[in-house]
Design an enzyme around this catalytic site. Structure first.
Site, PDB file in Angstrom:
ATOM      1  N   HIS A   1       0.817  -1.213   0.000  1.00  0.00           N
ATOM      2  CA  HIS A   1       0.000   0.000   0.000  1.00  0.00           C
ATOM      3  C   HIS A   1       0.855   1.269   0.000  1.00  0.00           C
ATOM      4  CE1 HIS A   1      -3.471  -2.664   1.637  1.00  0.00           C
ATOM      5  NE2 HIS A   1      -3.464  -2.628   0.321  1.00  0.00           N
TER       6      HIS A   1
ATOM      7  N   HIS B   1      -8.072  -7.881  -7.927  1.00  0.00           N
ATOM      8  CA  HIS B   1      -8.383  -8.752  -6.785  1.00  0.00           C
ATOM      9  C   HIS B   1      -8.534  -7.828  -5.574  1.00  0.00           C
ATOM     10  CE1 HIS B   1      -6.438 -11.449  -9.644  1.00  0.00           C
ATOM     11  NE2 HIS B   1      -6.885 -12.494  -8.977  1.00  0.00           N
TER      12      HIS B   1
ATOM     13  N   SER C   1      -6.816  -1.980  -0.716  1.00  0.00           N
ATOM     14  CA  SER C   1      -6.476  -1.252  -1.936  1.00  0.00           C
ATOM     15  C   SER C   1      -7.634  -0.399  -2.489  1.00  0.00           C
ATOM     16  CB  SER C   1      -5.911  -2.198  -2.996  1.00  0.00           C
ATOM     17  OG  SER C   1      -6.712  -3.334  -3.171  1.00  0.00           O
TER      18      SER C   1
ATOM     19  N   GLU D   1     -13.895  -8.479  -7.556  1.00  0.00           N
ATOM     20  CA  GLU D   1     -13.745  -9.367  -6.401  1.00  0.00           C
ATOM     21  C   GLU D   1     -14.648 -10.568  -6.651  1.00  0.00           C
ATOM     22  OE1 GLU D   1     -11.908  -9.809  -3.506  1.00  0.00           O
ATOM     23  OE2 GLU D   1     -13.195 -11.574  -3.411  1.00  0.00           O
TER      24      GLU D   1
ATOM     25  N   GLY E   1     -10.703 -11.451 -11.943  1.00  0.00           N
ATOM     26  CA  GLY E   1      -9.832 -10.310 -12.190  1.00  0.00           C
ATOM     27  C   GLY E   1      -9.000 -10.453 -13.456  1.00  0.00           C
TER      28      GLY E   1
ATOM     29  N   ASP F   1      -3.379  -8.509  -7.365  1.00  0.00           N
ATOM     30  CA  ASP F   1      -3.011  -8.918  -5.994  1.00  0.00           C
ATOM     31  C   ASP F   1      -3.754 -10.203  -5.621  1.00  0.00           C
ATOM     32  OD1 ASP F   1      -2.110  -8.875  -3.368  1.00  0.00           O
ATOM     33  OD2 ASP F   1      -3.538  -7.336  -2.733  1.00  0.00           O
TER      34      ASP F   1
HETATM   35  C1  SAM Z   1      -4.862 -10.580  -1.362  1.00  0.00           C
HETATM   36  S1  SAM Z   1      -6.570 -10.294  -1.401  1.00  0.00           S
HETATM   37  C2  SAM Z   1      -6.719  -8.680  -2.048  1.00  0.00           C
HETATM   38  C3  SAM Z   1      -6.331  -7.571  -1.123  1.00  0.00           C
HETATM   39  C4  SAM Z   1      -6.521  -6.187  -1.699  1.00  0.00           C
HETATM   40  N1  SAM Z   1      -5.957  -6.069  -3.038  1.00  0.00           N
HETATM   41  C5  SAM Z   1      -5.888  -5.144  -0.812  1.00  0.00           C
HETATM   42  O1  SAM Z   1      -4.728  -4.764  -1.042  1.00  0.00           O
HETATM   43  O2  SAM Z   1      -6.565  -4.678   0.120  1.00  0.00           O
HETATM   44  C6  SAM Z   1      -7.095 -11.264  -2.782  1.00  0.00           C
HETATM   45  C7  SAM Z   1      -8.603 -11.164  -3.052  1.00  0.00           C
HETATM   46  O3  SAM Z   1      -8.843 -11.736  -4.338  1.00  0.00           O
HETATM   47  C8  SAM Z   1     -10.096 -12.405  -4.311  1.00  0.00           C
HETATM   48  N2  SAM Z   1     -10.048 -13.334  -5.465  1.00  0.00           N
HETATM   49  C9  SAM Z   1      -9.582 -14.610  -5.529  1.00  0.00           C
HETATM   50  N3  SAM Z   1      -9.580 -15.067  -6.802  1.00  0.00           N
HETATM   51  C10 SAM Z   1     -10.057 -14.038  -7.569  1.00  0.00           C
HETATM   52  C11 SAM Z   1     -10.261 -13.870  -8.966  1.00  0.00           C
HETATM   53  N4  SAM Z   1      -9.971 -14.849  -9.840  1.00  0.00           N
HETATM   54  N5  SAM Z   1     -10.727 -12.679  -9.405  1.00  0.00           N
HETATM   55  C12 SAM Z   1     -11.024 -11.675  -8.546  1.00  0.00           C
HETATM   56  N6  SAM Z   1     -10.849 -11.777  -7.204  1.00  0.00           N
HETATM   57  C13 SAM Z   1     -10.371 -12.937  -6.720  1.00  0.00           C
HETATM   58  C14 SAM Z   1     -10.130 -13.023  -2.942  1.00  0.00           C
HETATM   59  O4  SAM Z   1     -11.451 -13.301  -2.553  1.00  0.00           O
HETATM   60  C15 SAM Z   1      -9.471 -11.928  -2.097  1.00  0.00           C
HETATM   61  O5  SAM Z   1     -10.445 -11.061  -1.555  1.00  0.00           O
END
Ligand code: SAM
Length: 276
Positions: free
Chosen positions: A18, A41, A97, A115, A141, A161
Site C-alpha cells: 500500500h 483482486h 487497496s 472481487e 480479475g 493482488d
Molecule cells: C490478497 S486479497 C486482495 C487484497 C486487496 N488487493 C488489498 O490490497 O486490500 C485477494 C482477493 O482476491 C479475491 N479473489 C480470488 N480469486 C479471484 C479472482 N480470480 N478474481 C477476482 N478476485 C479474486 C479473494 O477473494 C481476495 O479477496
C-alpha cells in the site's frame, strides 16, 4: 476460494504494497489528465482491525501497528510513508487497496474493482456505494483485464493482488502481464507476490523477462532469509513501466519498512528485471 483478506489486513505485506501503491498513484496525479485504476483482486475495501478476523491472527500488530508506533516515537520516515500513515488515519478503518485508491482519486479519475468471493464482493459494493467514480464487479480479475483494457483515458494503473491459492498463480500472472501490456502498453502494472523461498520469485522474474516485457522492476522486502518455505518470509511488488522516479523513491521507503518490521534480520532491495 478459502482465502479471506480480513485475517491479514494491515500486516507487513499489506503496508509494503500500500505504501508503494500510494506513491505510484500520487505520481500519476502529477499530470492533470485523468487516469483509471483497475484493481483485479480487490477484497472488501476497508478492514476493522478490532474485528474478529484481524484479532484472531493479530498480524496487523507487526505491520501497521509497528509502523504507527515508530512514527509516534518520532522515528524519521520518508515522506511516502508519512503520506500513507496520514491516509490510514483519514480513512479510519485500515484501507485495503480499493479504499486507498479511492482516497487518491481526483474528480476526473476512476476505479474499477473486481472481487470474486460473493461475500467479499457484497461487502466491497456496500463500502463503495454512493461513489460515482468507483465500479465494483463480481468478476474474475484476470478476465476483467481483457474486458477493461485499454481504458479510454489511456493512462492508468492495474493492481494484480491474487491470493496465491492456485499452484500456477505465477504462470497466470506472467500470461496476464503479457496480454495486459499488449492491450495497454502505456499502463503501469503492479503485481504483489509472496516470498516464502527464493526459487518461485526468481522463476517469476525470469518468466517475465522471457515474455519480452520491458521496463520491469521488483521491490522486495524480507523479514528474514527465505529459507523456511512454510513461512511468509517477505514479499515483492513487481512493477511494469513504473512512474518516473519510482526506484529512487522506493529504495528509502523499503529500507525504512525493513527497519521497522524486522530490525535485526530485515532487508530490502530493488531489482531491475528488464531495461526501459
Ligand atoms: C490478497 S486479497 C486482495 C487484497 C486487496 N488487493 C488489498 O490490497 O486490500 C485477494 C482477493 O482476491 C479475491 N479473489 C480470488 N480469486 C479471484 C479472482 N480470480 N478474481 C477476482 N478476485 C479474486 C479473494 O477473494 C481476495 O479477496
Amino acid at each position: 476460494m478459502n482465502y479471506r483478506h480480513a485475517f491479514h489486513a494491515g500486516n507487513f505485506a499489506d503496508c509494503m504494497k500500500h505504501v508503494l501503491l500510494l506513491w505510484m498513484l500520487r505520481a500519476l496525479a502529477r499530470k492533470p489528465a485523468g487516469f483509471m485504476v483497475l484493481d483485479t483482486h480487490a477484497g472488501i475495501g476497508r478492514y476493522d482491525l478490532a474485528g474478529a478476523e484481524a484479532s484472531r491472527t493479530g498480524e496487523w500488530r507487526d505491520g501497521i501497528g509497528r509502523l504507527r508506533a515508530a512514527a509516534e516515537t518520532g522515528e524519521a520516515m520518508p515522506e511516502g510513508i508519512g503520506a500513507f500513515l496520514d491516509l490510514v488515519e483519514r480513512v479510519g478503518l485500515y484501507p485495503g487497496s480499493p479504499a486507498l485508491i479511492q482516497a487518491a482519486l481526483r474528480p476526473g479519475d476512476r476505479l474499477i474493482c473486481c472481487e470474486l468471493h460473493p461475500e467479499d464482493h457484497a461487502a466491497l459494493r456496500a463500502a463503495m456505494r454512493g461513489s460515482a467514480q468507483v465500479a465494483v464487479h463480481l468478476r474474475d480479475g484476470y478476465e476483467a483485464m481483457r474486458a477493461f483494457l485499454p481504458p479510454r483515458e489511456r493512462r492508468g494503473l492495474v493492481l494484480i493482488d491474487p491470493p496465491f491459492e492456485a499452484t500456477d498463480e505465477f504462470a497466470r500472472l506472467t500470461e496476464a502481464l503479457h496480454q495486459g501490456t499488449i492491450r495497454f502498453p502505456s499502463g503501469v502494472f503492479a503485481v504483489w507476490y509472496p516470498i516464502k523461498h527464493r526459487a518461485p520469485s526468481r522463476g517469476f522474474h525470469a518468466a517475465v523477462a522471457e515474455a519480452g516485457l520491458r521496463d520491469v522492476v521488483a521491490a522486495e522486502l524480507l523479514l528474514r532469509e527465505p529459507t523456511d518455505p512454510e513461512r511468509l518470509n517477505g514479499c515483492g511488488l513487481l512493477v511494469v513501466s513504473p512512474p518516473w522516479g519510482f526506484v529512487e523513491a522506493a529504495e528509502p521507503m523499503l529500507a525504512a519498512l525493513a527497519r521497522v518490521f524486522a530490525p535485526d534480520e530485515g532487508s530490502a532491495r530493488l531489482v531491475r528485471i528488464t531495461p526501459e
